[in-house]
Design a protein around this motif. Structure first.
Motif, PDB file in Angstrom:
ATOM      1  N   PRO A 253      10.194   2.769  43.183  1.00 23.51           N
ATOM      2  CA  PRO A 253       8.859   2.274  43.538  1.00 23.51           C
ATOM      3  C   PRO A 253       8.805   1.580  44.884  1.00 23.51           C
ATOM      4  CG  PRO A 253       9.908   0.769  42.011  1.00 23.51           C
ATOM      5  CD  PRO A 253      10.838   1.942  42.146  1.00 23.51           C
ATOM      6  N   GLY A 254       9.895   1.588  45.606  1.00 23.35           N
ATOM      7  CA  GLY A 254       9.985   0.907  46.891  1.00 23.35           C
ATOM      8  C   GLY A 254      11.357   0.268  47.005  1.00 23.35           C
ATOM      9  N   VAL A 255      11.680  -0.253  48.184  1.00 25.09           N
ATOM     10  CA  VAL A 255      12.977  -0.910  48.372  1.00 25.09           C
ATOM     11  C   VAL A 255      12.769  -2.413  48.452  1.00 25.09           C
ATOM     12  CG1 VAL A 255      14.078   1.056  49.480  1.00 25.09           C
ATOM     13  CG2 VAL A 255      12.819  -0.584  50.877  1.00 25.09           C
ATOM     14  N   GLU A 287       8.366   3.457  57.122  1.00 25.72           N
ATOM     15  CA  GLU A 287       7.002   3.877  56.779  1.00 25.72           C
ATOM     16  C   GLU A 287       6.959   4.502  55.386  1.00 25.72           C
ATOM     17  OE1 GLU A 287       3.897   7.380  58.149  1.00 25.72           O
ATOM     18  OE2 GLU A 287       5.255   6.537  59.650  1.00 25.72           O
ATOM     19  N   ILE A 288       7.915   5.380  55.093  1.00 26.60           N
ATOM     20  CA  ILE A 288       7.934   6.059  53.790  1.00 26.60           C
ATOM     21  C   ILE A 288       8.196   5.063  52.665  1.00 26.60           C
ATOM     22  CG2 ILE A 288       9.192   7.724  52.368  1.00 26.60           C
ATOM     23  CD1 ILE A 288       9.692   9.309  55.001  1.00 26.60           C
ATOM     24  N   ASN A 289       9.238   4.249  52.823  1.00 24.60           N
ATOM     25  CA  ASN A 289       9.597   3.323  51.751  1.00 24.60           C
ATOM     26  C   ASN A 289       8.544   2.253  51.523  1.00 24.60           C
ATOM     27  OD1 ASN A 289      12.030   4.618  51.159  1.00 24.60           O
ATOM     28  ND2 ASN A 289      13.191   3.419  52.638  1.00 24.60           N
ATOM     29  N   ALA A 290       7.884   1.831  52.603  1.00 24.48           N
ATOM     30  CA  ALA A 290       6.864   0.790  52.470  1.00 24.48           C
ATOM     31  C   ALA A 290       5.617   1.285  51.741  1.00 24.48           C
ATOM     32  CB  ALA A 290       6.483   0.249  53.849  1.00 24.48           C
ATOM     33  N   THR A 291       5.388   2.596  51.742  1.00 23.15           N
ATOM     34  CA  THR A 291       4.192   3.124  51.080  1.00 23.15           C
ATOM     35  C   THR A 291       4.443   3.508  49.622  1.00 23.15           C
ATOM     36  OG1 THR A 291       4.672   5.372  51.866  1.00 23.15           O
ATOM     37  CG2 THR A 291       3.251   3.997  53.248  1.00 23.15           C
ATOM     38  N   MET A 292       5.677   3.376  49.146  1.00 22.68           N
ATOM     39  CA  MET A 292       5.973   3.784  47.770  1.00 22.68           C
ATOM     40  C   MET A 292       5.219   2.969  46.717  1.00 22.68           C
ATOM     41  SD  MET A 292       7.613   6.536  47.706  1.00 22.68           S
ATOM     42  CE  MET A 292       8.035   6.610  45.959  1.00 22.68           C
ATOM     43  N   PRO A 293       5.055   1.653  46.859  1.00 21.89           N
ATOM     44  CA  PRO A 293       4.265   0.931  45.853  1.00 21.89           C
ATOM     45  C   PRO A 293       2.839   1.473  45.733  1.00 21.89           C
ATOM     46  CG  PRO A 293       5.560  -0.622  47.127  1.00 21.89           C
ATOM     47  CD  PRO A 293       5.701   0.703  47.815  1.00 21.89           C
ATOM     48  N   SER A 294       2.211   1.817  46.853  1.00 20.40           N
ATOM     49  CA  SER A 294       0.868   2.385  46.806  1.00 20.40           C
ATOM     50  C   SER A 294       0.876   3.765  46.154  1.00 20.40           C
ATOM     51  CB  SER A 294       0.276   2.481  48.219  1.00 20.40           C
ATOM     52  OG  SER A 294       0.020   1.194  48.736  1.00 20.40           O
ATOM     53  N   SER A 298      -1.090   4.950  42.828  1.00 21.57           N
ATOM     54  CA  SER A 298      -1.920   6.149  42.791  1.00 21.57           C
ATOM     55  C   SER A 298      -1.529   7.052  41.623  1.00 21.57           C
ATOM     56  CB  SER A 298      -1.794   6.911  44.118  1.00 21.57           C
ATOM     57  OG  SER A 298      -2.516   8.119  44.088  1.00 21.57           O
ATOM     58  N   ARG A 299      -0.227   7.220  41.400  1.00 16.68           N
ATOM     59  CA  ARG A 299       0.233   8.019  40.255  1.00 16.68           C
ATOM     60  C   ARG A 299      -0.221   7.371  38.944  1.00 16.68           C
ATOM     61  NH1 ARG A 299       5.034  11.041  40.541  1.00 16.68           N
ATOM     62  NH2 ARG A 299       4.803  11.154  38.271  1.00 16.68           N
ATOM     63  N   ALA A 300      -0.145   6.042  38.884  1.00 17.15           N
ATOM     64  CA  ALA A 300      -0.582   5.326  37.676  1.00 17.15           C
ATOM     65  C   ALA A 300      -2.063   5.562  37.416  1.00 17.15           C
ATOM     66  CB  ALA A 300      -0.306   3.833  37.833  1.00 17.15           C
ATOM     67  N   GLN A 301      -2.846   5.547  38.487  1.00 19.37           N
ATOM     68  CA  GLN A 301      -4.282   5.801  38.361  1.00 19.37           C
ATOM     69  C   GLN A 301      -4.531   7.211  37.830  1.00 19.37           C
ATOM     70  OE1 GLN A 301      -6.445   5.430  42.079  1.00 19.37           O
ATOM     71  NE2 GLN A 301      -8.197   4.542  41.013  1.00 19.37           N
ATOM     72  N   ASN A 302      -3.746   8.172  38.304  1.00 19.18           N
ATOM     73  CA  ASN A 302      -3.913   9.546  37.838  1.00 19.18           C
ATOM     74  C   ASN A 302      -3.525   9.703  36.367  1.00 19.18           C
ATOM     75  OD1 ASN A 302      -4.787  10.392  40.354  1.00 19.18           O
ATOM     76  ND2 ASN A 302      -2.758  11.056  41.033  1.00 19.18           N
ATOM     77  N   ILE A 303      -2.500   8.969  35.943  1.00 14.83           N
ATOM     78  CA  ILE A 303      -2.088   9.022  34.531  1.00 14.83           C
ATOM     79  C   ILE A 303      -3.225   8.527  33.641  1.00 14.83           C
ATOM     80  CG2 ILE A 303      -0.520   8.004  32.824  1.00 14.83           C
ATOM     81  CD1 ILE A 303       1.628   7.996  35.071  1.00 14.83           C
ATOM     82  N   THR A 336       5.933  -6.641  43.758  1.00 17.37           N
ATOM     83  CA  THR A 336       4.874  -7.499  44.317  1.00 17.37           C
ATOM     84  C   THR A 336       3.764  -6.681  44.970  1.00 17.37           C
ATOM     85  OG1 THR A 336       6.398  -9.357  44.586  1.00 17.37           O
ATOM     86  CG2 THR A 336       4.390  -9.363  45.931  1.00 17.37           C
ATOM     87  N   PRO A 337       4.053  -5.796  45.945  1.00 17.93           N
ATOM     88  CA  PRO A 337       2.966  -4.983  46.493  1.00 17.93           C
ATOM     89  C   PRO A 337       2.360  -4.034  45.467  1.00 17.93           C
ATOM     90  CG  PRO A 337       5.074  -4.269  47.394  1.00 17.93           C
ATOM     91  CD  PRO A 337       5.320  -5.554  46.670  1.00 17.93           C
ATOM     92  N   LEU A 338       3.149  -3.595  44.480  1.00 13.46           N
ATOM     93  CA  LEU A 338       2.606  -2.738  43.429  1.00 13.46           C
ATOM     94  C   LEU A 338       1.564  -3.502  42.617  1.00 13.46           C
ATOM     95  CD1 LEU A 338       2.454  -0.238  41.631  1.00 13.46           C
ATOM     96  CD2 LEU A 338       4.515  -1.064  40.435  1.00 13.46           C
ATOM     97  N   ALA A 339       1.898  -4.704  42.196  1.00 14.82           N
ATOM     98  CA  ALA A 339       0.945  -5.518  41.428  1.00 14.82           C
ATOM     99  C   ALA A 339      -0.301  -5.819  42.247  1.00 14.82           C
ATOM    100  CB  ALA A 339       1.615  -6.812  40.978  1.00 14.82           C
TER     101      ALA A 339
END
Length: 418
Positions: A253-255, A287-294, A298-303, A336-339
């Motif tokens: 979900p991110g680093v 850039e890639i790793n920092a966007t993983m929480p978002s 998004s995947r959670a929203q789709n579920i 933290t950014p995921l929440a």
């Protein structure tokens, strides 16, 4: 006279002091935090890898912590293990390193060995620390010895610790390298000599940049493999059977932590500042790793959408909010950014973590659930962010209405995997 003074009694300095004590060295710990010093002298640990019993053992071997700078001058060797967080411009914040160097300079004696272990950009030891120490009137490489040795602590690692992780050392002169190597050989199994301080500094950054970039690779693969209907976890398992030329890295979900999201930026910042061009691999990986929480949000929203539910008003339970499994450290945790993103989408976020009693995001305390299975069963969506050993992921996935596994540890059909 004591053998060693350790400046900075955190996750790097304390294990170093512990191993030196076990080898029979006399050790004093110096820290500017009065509460940390008081707690250590009372036998209380504040780092994951050392228990209160470990601190008690250190005290029995003569260890003591102090805030008295004059104690630094009583040591044959001073090792600086202070934090170097990111500054606003993306480089390392060296305030703590400079303060520690000034503290050593006030008590510096002829023949003393000074080692910097704090992670930083190439040139810090020679260009920043050395001039401060030489304000004492003593000259590095002539009157005293100066070296850099990168910390390689992996919190929670049950196989590799300070004693059996090879120690890289690089001095400002060959004699300084030799003195540092001799010192560390007293309590560390293998010492590796680098050509100089800059090589030793860069070695640490290369190690973590390598991990950063490869994690970004599999994180980006996770996105398109999901869209193409490919099980990336199976792909990695298959590729891992090759006995040469491949090392497995896994999406998430991110680093987080004190190294991967931070250290490569030191190198990138240094390249831009001194050479005037970008270190493109590092910046793309960031850039890639920092966007993983978002992306996870998004995947959670789709579920939820697939189940006819909106994220707005849905109850979402996060399991594990530390940056790494089986430790309590929350530094740079992707939870933290995921929440924060889930809350911005209107979710009612709660969390469970056996190692974190209280957790705040953007100044607001996130409610903690104590009845794990009850909370898992009642939540609209459960997201496994960090797979602590206390979690039976497959069982929890069976209990949950919807279970999103960001660590690839579940095997049941009910679980959605990253």
């Amino acid at each position: 006279m004591v053998d060693l003074v350790v400046l900075g009694l955190g996750y790097v300095g304390l294990p170093l002091a512990q191993q030196a004590l076990r080898a029979g060295l006399s050790v004093v710990g110096y820290d500017v935090n009065v509460d940390v010093v008081r707690a250590l002298n009372d036998g209380s640990s504040h780092v994951d890898d050392l228990s209160d019993a470990d601190i008690a053992e250190m005290l029995r071997h003569g260890f003591r912590a102090t805030t008295d700078q004059s104690e630094i001058g009583t040591a044959e060797t001073a090792v600086i293990c202070v934090p170097t967080p990111l500054s606003e411009d993306g480089g390392p914040d060296l305030k703590a390193v400079k303060a520690a160097a000034h503290s050593v300079a006030r008590s510096l004696r002829a023949g003393m060995l000074v080692v910097l272990e704090s992670t930083t950009y190439p040139g810090t030891t020679d260009d920043v620390v050395r001039p401060i120490l030489e304000k004492s009137g003593l000259t590095a490489g002539v009157d005293f010895f100066l070296a850099f040795s990168p910390e390689r602590i992996d919190p929670g690692n049950e196989h590799y610790g300070t004693h059996n992780t090879p120690k890289v050392v690089g001095g400002d002169t060959p004699e300084s390298t030799g003195r540092a190597a001799t010192f560390y050989s007293r309590f560390i199994e293998k010492v590796v000599r680098a050509n100089g301080t800059r090589e030793a500094e860069t070695a640490k950054l290369l190690e973590n940049t390598y991990r950063h970039i490869n994690i970004a690779l599999v994180n980006e693969m996770a996105r398109f493999c999901h869209e193409l209907g490919i099980d990336l976890w199976d792909v990695i398992n298959a590729a891992s059977t090759k006995p040469f030329g491949f090392q497995a890295f896994y999406p998430g979900p991110g680093v987080g932590g004190h190294c991967i999201p931070i250290d490569p930026n030191y190198l990138s910042h240094n390249v831009r500042a001194k050479l005037g061009y970008p270190f493109r691999f590092v910046e793309l990986a960031q850039e890639i790793n920092a966007t993983m929480p978002s992306y996870v949000a998004s995947r959670a929203q789709n579920i939820l959408n697939d189940a006819g539910l909106a994220m707005n008003g849905a109850s979402v339970l996060l399991l594990g909010v530390t940056y790494k499994a089986n430790i309590a450290d929350q530094r740079e945790s992707p939870a933290t950014p995921l929440a924060r993103r889930l809350a911005a989408l209107g979710a009612k976020v709660t969390y469970h973590d056996p190692r974190v009693e209280r957790w705040s995001v953007s100044g607001f305390e996130v409610p903690k659930v104590n009845d794990l299975e009850g909370a898992v069963a009642s939540a609209d969506l459960v997201i496994l962010v960090q797979n602590h050993r206390e979690y039976e992921a497959n069982r929890l996935a069976e209990v949950a209405k919807r279970f999103f596994d960001t660590r690839g540890v579940t095997s049941g059909e009910k679980s959605h995997r990253l």
